[in-house]
Each structure stands twice: as C-alpha cells, then as structure tokens.
Design a protein around this motif. Structure first.
Motif, PDB file in Angstrom:
ATOM      1  N   SER A   7     -31.572  -5.405 -40.540  1.00 39.59           N
ATOM      2  CA  SER A   7     -32.364  -4.744 -39.462  1.00 39.59           C
ATOM      3  C   SER A   7     -32.641  -5.427 -38.353  1.00 39.59           C
ATOM      4  N   ARG A   9     -30.075  -1.734 -37.434  1.00 42.17           N
ATOM      5  CA  ARG A   9     -28.777  -1.519 -37.517  1.00 42.17           C
ATOM      6  C   ARG A   9     -28.191  -1.624 -36.029  1.00 42.17           C
ATOM      7  N   TYR A  10     -28.846  -1.196 -35.156  1.00 45.09           N
ATOM      8  CA  TYR A  10     -28.282  -1.309 -33.789  1.00 45.09           C
ATOM      9  C   TYR A  10     -29.285  -1.746 -32.781  1.00 45.09           C
ATOM     10  N   THR A 110     -25.897  -5.738 -38.036  1.00 42.36           N
ATOM     11  CA  THR A 110     -26.402  -5.268 -36.735  1.00 42.36           C
ATOM     12  C   THR A 110     -25.547  -5.076 -35.433  1.00 42.36           C
TER      13      THR A 110
END
Lengths: 115, 113
Positions: A7, A9-10, A110
C-alpha cells in the motif's frame, strides 16, 4: 493464504516531496525484496532483506532512497525528495528462503507518479 | 530511453493456437531461469522454471526450452487462451548472488478470438 500486500496502490506527488511505500510479505517468508519497474521493462532489484538485515542494497540510490525492515516482517521504502524520474511501479516480493528454487512472490505494486 | 521501453515486442495469436515467446539471456554463468507472467495492474507471477542442467521442462500447457549454446530461452504455451494475454518476462539467476533475479525485456502476448 494472503499474498504479498502493498500500500498504497497508487500515489501522485509533486517533485521534491517525500513518499513512502509499505509492504507486508507472506507469513513466514524471511526474504523480502523491493523492485523498481519502469513502464515496459522488467523489474530491477533495489534492495533485498534477510530477516531485518539488508544483504544487497547495491542498486538502491542512497542519496534519496531508504528502506527498513525493523522487525524482520513488514518493510517500508522511502524516497525523499522525489524526482520526476522516480515515476514507476515499486514492487515488493518475498520468498521463503534464498535458495535458487525458492520462488519469489510479488505484490501488486505501488504506482508512483511524480509531477 | 523511456520511449523504447514503451514499445514492447508483441505476439498476437488466435485463441487455440500455440504461442512461442523467446528470450535471449546475457550471462553464460546463469544456471537458473524463470518465466513470469504479468497482467495489467499486477505483479509478476511465476509460471515455470528450469535449471541449466536441463534442456526442457514441461508444466500444465507450458513448456520451457533452454539452449545454453546460444543463450536462448523459450516459453511455449499450448492452446492459448484469452486469459493468457499478459506481458511475459524471462529472468535469470545471477550465480554470484544466487537469489538475484535479472529480468529480460518483456513480450506482450495478445490473444484474439
């Protein structure tokens, strides 16, 4: 069984800002890896941990990148300050051992965008 | 440069046909090779591996061939399915650091009906 968890993801940040990524490996996996993957290319190793010890960080740009795995389980990778060229996917992987046949399991990564 | 990396070699096959993805590796001392499949938005997933003392290894619908003479690796997928659409990477083990994976350039496999 849960796989490797990463975490966020983005992440989108402006250049010169700091950023951190978190990874939780598969339970019982002693070896943890951070990889950098640029668009259209294969992953490149940044750092490898055996438990809490960084045993290979030769490809980690130490002027701005740092990593830790304090208790030998989850790990964080930090960039400070971020540069435009740091935009990439940062993958975490784990394996049970370091023997050649020990499969590395990858997390989803990520995706970092630096503007 | 970055623009080169955007243009992945692409293999387009019809569903049901066999696919062959090729890879040239660089280190003649590498003794362990792996094929990975990477779907969009996911990390690489192990498909099959082979050691340098073997020339061929078969799995379920997949076969890996190793030619050490020319440092060439191939992945054959039988009866290709839409779910096989992904980017495929070969990787070699650095024998100095036996757990350091060195990935090759990926190949995008597109399966059309």
């Amino acid at each position: 069984e849960a796989g490797v968890v990463q975490s966020p993801r983005y992440k989108i940040i402006e250049k010169k800002q700091p950023v951190a990524f978190w990874c939780n490996p598969i339970s019982g996996h002693n070896t943890l890896y951070w990889y950098l993957q640029n668009l259209g290319q294969g992953p490149e190793l940044l750092i490898r941990y055996e438990n809490e010890e960084a045993v290979d960080d030769s490809q980690l740009p130490k002027d701005r990148f740092s990593a830790e795995r304090l208790k030998g389980v989850d790990s964080t990778l930090k960039i400070q300050p971020a540069e435009l060229g740091d935009s990439a996917v940062y993958l975490c992987a784990s394996s049970l051992t370091t023997s050649p046949g020990s499969e590395q399991y990858f997390g989803p990564g990520t995706r970092l965008t630096v503007t | 440069g970055e623009s080169v990396g955007l243009h992945l070699p692409t293999l387009s096959v019809q569903e049901g046909d066999n696919s062959i993805i090729n890879c040239a590796y660089s280190n003649s001392a590498s003794d362990y090779f792996i094929w990975y499949k990477q779907e969009s938005g996911k990390g690489p997933q192990f498909i099959i591996d082979i050691r340098s003392n073997m020339d061929k290894r078969q799995g379920q619908r997949v076969t890996v061939l190793l030619n050490k003479t020319v440092k060439h690796l191939s992945l054959q997928i039988a009866a290709t399915q839409p779910g096989d659409s992904a980017v495929y990477f070969c990787a070699e083990k650095d024998t100095i650091d036996t757990d350091k994976l060195i990935f090759g350039t990926g190949t995008r496999l597109q399966v059309f009906p």
